[in-house]
Design a protein around this motif. Structure first.
Motif, short mmCIF file in Angstrom:
data_model
loop_
_atom_site.label_atom_id
_atom_site.label_comp_id
_atom_site.label_asym_id
_atom_site.label_seq_id
_atom_site.Cartn_x
_atom_site.Cartn_y
_atom_site.Cartn_z
N ALA A 298 0.97 -1.27 -0.12
CA ALA A 298 -0.25 0.45 0.05
C ALA A 298 1.00 0.72 -0.10
CB ALA A 298 -0.91 0.08 0.79
N HIS A 299 0.54 1.71 -0.46
CA HIS A 299 0.80 3.29 -0.81
C HIS A 299 1.25 4.41 0.11
CE1 HIS A 299 4.17 2.10 -4.24
NE2 HIS A 299 3.03 1.59 -4.83
N HIS A 300 0.14 4.03 0.79
CA HIS A 300 -0.37 5.18 2.30
C HIS A 300 -0.77 4.24 2.84
CE1 HIS A 300 -3.94 2.82 0.35
NE2 HIS A 300 -3.59 2.81 -0.38
N SER A 301 -1.69 5.36 3.70
CA SER A 301 -1.40 4.98 4.99
C SER A 301 -2.98 4.06 5.80
CB SER A 301 -1.26 6.02 6.05
OG SER A 301 -1.48 5.90 7.87
N PHE A 302 -2.51 2.91 6.03
CA PHE A 302 -4.16 2.11 6.31
C PHE A 302 -3.78 1.51 7.30
CE2 PHE A 302 -0.48 -0.83 5.22
CZ PHE A 302 -0.82 -1.86 6.14
N ASP A 303 -5.54 1.24 7.64
CA ASP A 303 -5.53 0.69 9.06
C ASP A 303 -6.74 -0.25 8.81
OD1 ASP A 303 -5.60 0.78 11.79
OD2 ASP A 303 -5.89 2.46 11.86
N VAL A 304 -6.62 -1.28 9.22
CA VAL A 304 -7.24 -2.51 9.08
C VAL A 304 -7.86 -2.53 10.64
CG1 VAL A 304 -5.33 -4.04 7.85
CG2 VAL A 304 -5.01 -4.30 10.43
N ASP A 305 -7.70 -1.41 11.57
CA ASP A 305 -8.74 -1.71 12.97
C ASP A 305 -9.36 -1.01 13.22
OD1 ASP A 305 -8.92 -2.95 15.62
OD2 ASP A 305 -6.62 -2.21 15.76
N GLN A 306 -10.02 -0.66 14.05
CA GLN A 306 -11.26 0.43 13.50
C GLN A 306 -11.47 1.60 15.07
OE1 GLN A 306 -13.55 1.26 11.65
NE2 GLN A 306 -11.96 -0.45 10.39
N PRO A 307 -11.30 2.34 15.20
CA PRO A 307 -10.88 3.10 16.71
C PRO A 307 -12.50 2.72 17.30
CG PRO A 307 -10.76 5.01 14.55
CD PRO A 307 -11.22 3.09 14.31
N GLY A 308 -11.80 2.72 18.29
CA GLY A 308 -12.27 2.16 20.43
C GLY A 308 -12.71 1.08 20.41
#
Length: 166
Positions: free
Chosen positions: A38-48
């Motif tokens: 991925a060339h960008h910031s990614f998050d597989v996790d969700q806030p909370g």
């Protein structure tokens, strides 16, 4: 470890081709893992979520586990992005690892190409691109497959890595 890549510019059809190749090759009885750059910031996790809260609190690694799967998230913090070779070393053994992206690495690759994007081909300047999968006919010194001819592309890749017959 056998490794083969799928590269191409944005909207060239890389992810769709990867998905079809995984289905095709696993359907032939081979085990496959994938790595996606991925060339960008990614998050597989969700806030909370608990795991998100662990990471935000400062955990270097958070491992989530259930009866169906497990996932390890590693925060780089101030570390450099790991190389493809380092990431490959973290995978369990399989027959083939398909890699989406990492176009500058030296492993063999097939280039996904869609004419409507009007992007130039990567292949002419990169000997590690062994074939092209395109939605239009192309003149090339490498094999050219139809972008949707998954069976032929899979045959080519499997032959290249020594798992199939061309």
């Amino acid at each position: 470890m056998r490794i083969y890549g799928v590269v191409g510019w944005k909207n060239a059809g890389k992810t769709g081709l990867m998905e079809r190749l995984v289905t095709e090759i696993t359907g032939r009885g081979y085990s496959v893992s994938t790595i996606k750059h991925a060339h960008h910031s990614f998050d597989v996790d969700q806030p909370g979520r608990d795991s998100y809260r662990h990471r935000v609190a400062g955990a270097r690694e958070v491992l989530l586990a259930s009866g169906n799967r497990w996932a390890l998230m590693h925060e780089l913090r101030d570390e450099e992005e790991p190389s493809l070779q380092t990431l490959l070393g973290r995978l369990s053994p399989v027959d083939l690892v398909l890699v989406e992206g990492y176009k500058r690495d030296a492993h063999p690759k097939v280039e996904a190409h869609r004419a409507e994007t009007k992007n130039p081909l990567i292949a002419p300047g990169d000997d590690s691109v062994r074939a092209i999968a395109s939605d239009v006919p192309l003149e090339s010194d490498r094999p050219v497959f139809g972008l949707d001819d998954t069976g032929a592309i899979a045959d080519f890749i499997l032959a290249e890595v020594g798992l199939g017959h061309a």
